[in-house]
Design an enzyme around this catalytic site. Structure first.
Site, PDB file in Angstrom:
ATOM      1  N   HIS A 216      22.624  68.811  29.811  1.00 33.78           N
ATOM      2  CA  HIS A 216      22.076  69.549  31.219  1.00 33.78           C
ATOM      3  C   HIS A 216      20.988  68.792  31.417  1.00 33.78           C
ATOM      4  O   HIS A 216      19.921  69.147  31.286  1.00 33.78           O
ATOM      5  CB  HIS A 216      21.987  70.983  30.805  1.00 33.78           C
ATOM      6  CG  HIS A 216      21.557  71.465  29.618  1.00 33.78           C
ATOM      7  ND1 HIS A 216      20.337  71.088  29.067  1.00 33.78           N
ATOM      8  CD2 HIS A 216      21.893  72.695  28.920  1.00 33.78           C
ATOM      9  CE1 HIS A 216      20.100  71.978  28.102  1.00 33.78           C
ATOM     10  NE2 HIS A 216      20.999  72.714  27.938  1.00 33.78           N
ATOM     11  N   ASP A 249      24.949  74.310  39.978  1.00 32.91           N
ATOM     12  CA  ASP A 249      25.049  75.729  40.232  1.00 32.91           C
ATOM     13  C   ASP A 249      23.896  76.041  41.123  1.00 32.91           C
ATOM     14  O   ASP A 249      23.960  77.098  41.918  1.00 32.91           O
ATOM     15  CB  ASP A 249      25.096  76.600  39.098  1.00 32.91           C
ATOM     16  CG  ASP A 249      23.751  76.669  38.286  1.00 32.91           C
ATOM     17  OD1 ASP A 249      22.833  75.718  38.610  1.00 32.91           O
ATOM     18  OD2 ASP A 249      23.453  77.484  37.708  1.00 32.91           O
ATOM     19  N   ASP A 275      28.176  75.006  31.250  1.00 26.95           N
ATOM     20  CA  ASP A 275      27.264  75.692  30.345  1.00 26.95           C
ATOM     21  C   ASP A 275      27.556  77.110  30.527  1.00 26.95           C
ATOM     22  O   ASP A 275      26.543  77.988  30.259  1.00 26.95           O
ATOM     23  CB  ASP A 275      25.970  75.264  30.583  1.00 26.95           C
ATOM     24  CG  ASP A 275      24.957  75.730  29.736  1.00 26.95           C
ATOM     25  OD1 ASP A 275      25.449  76.199  28.457  1.00 26.95           O
ATOM     26  OD2 ASP A 275      23.552  75.521  29.703  1.00 26.95           O
TER      27      ASP A 275
END
Length: 387
Positions: A216, A249, A275
């Site tokens: 990430h 997102d 995730d």
């Protein structure tokens, strides 16, 4: 032995992983694609007719779905639930991810994934240990009490996943002893850097030692600043082959930051990841999460103090966001969801393309990239509105 019937899909548009084609008929019997042929019209009345067919999505970072969090229930039933829920959003293969936990839970999860691989459970590629060798300074939502230094004797027993499937380990390079990354790589692990307070030089050294992923990107890592490029700076280098996971997102990373990262690194080394926690595919607004309470609101999941607790993202939404937020082409977005993760895992000879001999793991989409049907290894596991 189960007899497989021939499946035929007529795609008005087909993205084969690299090229756009029109009016293509794809056939498969069993797990593998047999043929792709240009046709003016569907061959038979039993043909599924779809607007857009693409390689199914591969999620290398997924913690749960449909009310199941792998840490809470490290069972085959939880894996089946996660696969079924994420298939609704085009995911055909995943790396179930275990957040930092005690050895007993790690061992149970390991045994479960090994069993799933032995049974050829559709949709399960292997396992991703996100921790526990992380830096408390960059712990994010991980429980600090579970973060620790590696104990090789115990860890060695948790690496057999790499014998029959794929194994990812996210770690902070500054938290592990010298030679540890090389040892993990020699044991078949794909080492990723994450939840790290490493300097640029430390992160670069980890890459030279064999690390090839960044978990990430931008989140829970040292940022790129003028005199200390940090883990982010190391991640965006292109002289050594590494891949970065992006949680697209709109909450984890600002779209402008994602645009800058892609401009520096290139789409070909970016992976869309979710995730996702158990909220995806569930109606719950509040849920337990590793001893905390997590609240779900407006597309994100946070602890009561506002810390992001994984995500409420699915892969199809990530694809749409990559097109709308970041301004990438549909081809690039679809590749970042399928071909690029396949290349990162070293399975791009099976996944990421629609070609004869590849897995019949496919997603049917509308022109707006809403999922209409999903096939995993030749079986339709989810579908609506398809003829």
């Amino acid at each position: 032995m189960m007899e497989h019937k021939m499946t035929t899909i007529f795609a008005k548009r087909l993205f084969d992983g690299e090229n756009w084609l029109t009016n293509q008929e794809v056939t498969f019997k069993g797990q593998l694609i047999e043929s792709i042929v240009s046709k003016a019209d569907p061959s038979t009345d039993n043909t599924d007719i779809v607007d857009l067919l693409a390689p199914g999505f591969i999620d290398v970072h997924v913690n749960g779905g449909g009310g199941a969090l792998f840490n809470h229930t490290p069972t085959l039933a939880a894996l089946e639930r996660m696969v079924a829920v994420h298939a609704q959003f085009g995911t055909v293969a995943m790396m179930p991810t275990l957040i930092s936990d005690d050895y007993e839970i790690m061992s149970q999860a390991h045994q479960t994934v090994c069993q799933a691989l032995k049974q050829d459970m559709p949709g399960i590629l292997g396992m991703h240990y996100e921790g526990p060798y992380l830096n408390p300074i960059r712990k994010g939502v991980h429980n600090e009490s579970q973060l620790r230094k590696p104990t090789e004797g115990k860890l060695a027993a948790l690496l057999d996943v790499s014998r029959s499937g794929k194994l990812m380990v996210t770690l902070a390079p500054e938290q592990v002893p010298e030679g540890f990354i090389e040892w993990l790589v020699s044991e078949g692990a794909i080492v990723c850097i994450g939840h790290s307070a490493a300097s640029y030089d430390q992160a670069r050294q980890a890459v030279m030692n064999g690390a090839r992923g960044f978990t990430h990107l931008f989140n829970a890592m040292t940022p790129l600043i003028s005199r200390e490029p940090g883990v982010v700076g190391a991640a965006l280098q292109t002289d050594l082959p590494t891949w970065c996971g992006l949680i697209a997102d709109g909450h984890h990373v600002h779209p402008a930051a994602m645009r800058v990262a892609i401009a520096a690194k290139g789409c070909e080394h970016m992976l869309l990841v979710t995730d996702a926690i158990q909220s995806v595919g569930s109606d719950e607004k509040e849920m337990p999460f590793l001893g905390k309470r997590v609240l779900r609101s407006q597309g994100k999941v946070t602890t009561e103090d506002g810390t992001l607790a994984g995500s409420d993202l699915d892969m199809a939404t990530a694809v749409r966001n990559t097109i709308s937020f970041i301004g990438r082409t549909p081809a690039e977005a679809l590749q970042m969801a399928s071909l690029r993760p396949a290349e990162f895992l070293g399975i791009d000879h099976h996944f990421g393309r629609i070609k004869p001999g590849y897995r019949a793991s496919l997603v049917a989409l509308t022109e707006d990239f809403i999922v209409k049907a999903t096939w995993i290894d030749g079986q339709k596991v989810w579908g609506q509105g398809v003829v």
